[in-house]
Design an enzyme around this catalytic site. Structure first.
Site, PDB file in Angstrom:
ATOM      1  N   ASP B 111      -9.946   7.328 -71.557  1.00 57.95           N
ATOM      2  CA  ASP B 111      -9.032   7.974 -70.623  1.00 57.95           C
ATOM      3  C   ASP B 111      -8.264   6.873 -69.877  1.00 57.95           C
ATOM      4  OD1 ASP B 111     -10.702   6.938 -68.752  1.00 57.95           O
ATOM      5  OD2 ASP B 111     -11.446   8.845 -68.009  1.00 57.95           O
ATOM      6  N   GLY B 113      -7.699   6.567 -66.464  1.00 55.94           N
ATOM      7  CA  GLY B 113      -8.029   6.298 -65.068  1.00 55.94           C
ATOM      8  C   GLY B 113      -7.372   7.287 -64.124  1.00 55.94           C
ATOM      9  N   GLY B 114      -6.411   8.062 -64.625  1.00 56.47           N
ATOM     10  CA  GLY B 114      -5.694   9.004 -63.766  1.00 56.47           C
ATOM     11  C   GLY B 114      -6.614  10.012 -63.096  1.00 56.47           C
ATOM     12  N   PHE B 115      -7.521  10.566 -63.863  1.00 56.30           N
ATOM     13  CA  PHE B 115      -8.408  11.579 -63.297  1.00 56.30           C
ATOM     14  C   PHE B 115      -9.394  10.960 -62.312  1.00 56.30           C
ATOM     15  CE2 PHE B 115     -12.171  14.326 -63.234  1.00 56.30           C
ATOM     16  CZ  PHE B 115     -11.575  15.504 -62.824  1.00 56.30           C
ATOM     17  N   GLY B 234      -5.344  17.992 -65.930  1.00 49.77           N
ATOM     18  CA  GLY B 234      -5.268  18.626 -64.623  1.00 49.77           C
ATOM     19  C   GLY B 234      -5.886  20.009 -64.563  1.00 49.77           C
ATOM     20  N   ASP B 284     -13.627  17.041 -74.325  1.00 49.27           N
ATOM     21  CA  ASP B 284     -14.672  16.135 -73.826  1.00 49.27           C
ATOM     22  C   ASP B 284     -15.211  16.727 -72.553  1.00 49.27           C
ATOM     23  OD1 ASP B 284     -12.283  15.185 -72.079  1.00 49.27           O
ATOM     24  OD2 ASP B 284     -14.039  14.247 -71.175  1.00 49.27           O
TER      25      ASP B 284
END
Lengths: 388, 388
Positions: B111, B113-115, B234, B284
């Site tokens: 991923d 890193g945004g989440f 999101g 995931d």
């Protein structure tokens, strides 16, 4: 399904009952007293010298049991005291016995609870009839007689049951040690008389503290009772290692050559080799798993603290000869897992350590077969003291 | 050595570079929008629909990586934010990349890193240039731009990198959601421009909150940028499941049919099937491992709390169709492990849950191939609500 099928298969192909619990001495090393043997159990043959990983509560801590098998371990140890308290030996029996309960289809040895009474239980009291003590879990009063110890172990269904013994602190007065030894011998006989399962053997336990004379006397008197195996107990309780080796020097020659010899609760890799060269066949210890959980690895260059900052970028494996699950992993990865407090650190390092102990035993067996055990011993000791 | 050799072998037999990152749509179920496909990566082919176990810190929590492979998992997820903080992406690169570091030789998706900026970091501030926030480990100030996110992911060497996106809380004002969406699209383009590795693909992430119009617009604008795969981000941030399904109904048709679709961070078994029947290919979630650690098992009869006293003497397995490491173990054994606070409880239940998710995906793929996905979906949903 392959692994389980293989395991089940070996259980089905177990030898006829008549051969159970025979120890076959295959070779004695010409350079030492090290013995290469085989011990037959209802759940398979154990090649000796052998190290048994400890599965205290029905699990070798942190290790999926198939991984334990893959390290080369042939026999594991289960704990009478712990399993009788939780989940209860009646429940284990109802569920088909300890082998099925924990999914281990090879041989299992269960201890008798004697050492746990000594080391864990609060407010213990030992009478001729039994030990009375409080559970370390809930303080409940527990009665453990030789007969009850065997009943528990028969419920668990282990291949080898240990007789209940009376362990005392060391150092201690000779009188106290002698009394405990005499009681241990009487209890051994009572365990023998209590046995009802033909598919379970009992091993007697030699006591006698650090007194060579008592040890020899105990060994001789237990030998007269004709057990299929003999353990040396009450050691590795804080005495200096040379004291333990001295007792082994005295005790091993007093035991029958045609029965396996088991040094209980020992120990460090060097203690294992010191035991083997004095004629010991079986060992167990929590050290590989306990140290694994505490980030301490056993290697050919001695112990390695994997949290050490010097391993941050270290691409070398802890042991390139280990099982494939860990042989390709870097010290940097092990360090990362422990620094990040990931469960996999304790898991993989326990696996590494158990695999290291099993490799040590495989190498020792081969060295004995090739009459070069002392050279092997010297080489390993030099490596361990090299300081990595 | 067999397992590792097999894994290494498959890495060597990877397809020629020209085929990398192609998605082949093999079949669409006639009873739903469920898709059966294949996605090619430098470390192997992924059969879709697929579920990726989450390896946040370079480990699928509690699971020796060979066991993860044995569940049937083909691709796993690694975490840019966590790995860049510890051990550091420079160290992972120096040690040969994430595959080698953790011993997983199949495909890895990282991923962006945004989440994690959204969910973990303290005192975050998002500017057009970058996100600035404090490390959750030591409070250190971290700058994460789209370019830095790609640099980290290239250092980790994953097969699939995710673009850095701007995730906002829901519910929220349309203006805020629209701004974050527009920024996410601009950042996606910057990620694309920052790429230097030919052996890594980037997936774009559709944002737009719970607004169907924004989602469709975002999907269309990202489609114009021609990414090899598209994620829907999101979601699963606390909204009711029907809201998520409504957004999937709107978004999936707006995505190209010849690219894989990845629903990020989802979810429960029912969410996976709801996603698949709307045309999602990849998932995931930490749920199988997190719930496994917390003594909660997924089964065909719904979730099972293995600490429940009713399992004390229950000899039935949690799932007889599971991997051999757990298929033969009783519910009573699982309960015992958790009651005794043994590490093996969380370990084996994580394994059971990951294996359950993988079996669900295998069954779903077969149902699609046989044009009976809706019937399969109905059958599983009925089982899960039967309450065991």
């Amino acid at each position: 399904m392959e692994l389980r099928d293989t395991l089940d298969q070996s259980a089905l192909e177990r030898p006829a009952e008549v051969d159970w619990f025979q120890y076959k001495l295959k070779h004695v090393d010409v350079t030492s007293k090290a013995r290469r043997g085989e011990f037959v159990t209802p759940h398979g043959v154990v090649q000796t010298p052998a190290f048994m990983p400890v599965g205290t509560q029905g699990t070798v801590k942190g290790l999926e049991i198939g991984l334990v098998h893959q390290t080369g371990a042939e026999m594991i140890l289960g704990n009478t005291y712990h399993l009788s308290l939780r989940p209860g030996d009646d429940i284990v029996a109802e569920l088909g016995g300890l082998h099925k309960f924990m999914g281990w289809h090879g041989p299992i040895l269960t201890d008798s609870g004697g050492f746990q009474i000594f080391s864990l239980a609060q407010m213990r009291k030992v009478t001729e009839k039994e030990a009375i003590f409080q559970s370390h879990i809930d303080g409940r009063k527990i009665h453990l007689s030789p007969e009850r110890s065997i009943e528990i172990q028969e419920n668990l269904g282990s291949d080898i049951a240990m007789v209940l013994d009376h362990v005392v602190e060391l150092p201690n007065e000779t009188k106290v040690i002698r009394e405990a030894m005499n009681r241990s011998i009487r209890w051994a006989k009572r365990c023998q008389d209590a046995a009802t399962r033909k598919d379970q053997a009992q091993f007697a336990i030699v006591q006698g503290g650090l007194d060579e004379g008592l040890r020899v006397e105990c060994a001789q008197r237990l030998t007269e009772l004709e057990f299929p195996g003999y353990a040396i107990g009450g050691l590795s309780v804080g005495e200096p290692p040379p004291e333990m080796y001295r007792i082994l020097d005295a005790t091993c020659p007093a035991l029958p050559t045609n029965k396996p010899r088991y040094l209980m609760g020992v120990g460090r890799p060097e203690d294992l080799l010191e035991g083997i060269r004095r004629g010991v066949d079986l060992f167990d210890c929590v050290m590989p798993t306990r140290n694994g959980r505490n980030a301490l690895a056993f290697t050919d260059e001695g112990t390695v603290r994997v949290r050490n900052a010097k391993y941050q970028r270290d691409s070398t494996p802890l042991d390139p000869k280990s099982v494939p699950q860990v042989a390709g992993l870097s010290r940097a990865y092990f360090r990362h897992l422990f620094m990040a407090k990931e469960m996999l650190g304790p898991i993989l390092l326990s696996l590494h350590n158990v695999a290291y102990y099993q490799r040590l035993m495989r190498e020792a067996r081969q060295a004995i077969e090739e009459d070069r055990f002392e050279a092997y011993y010297e080489q390993k000791m030099a490596g361990w003291s090299s300081g990595g």
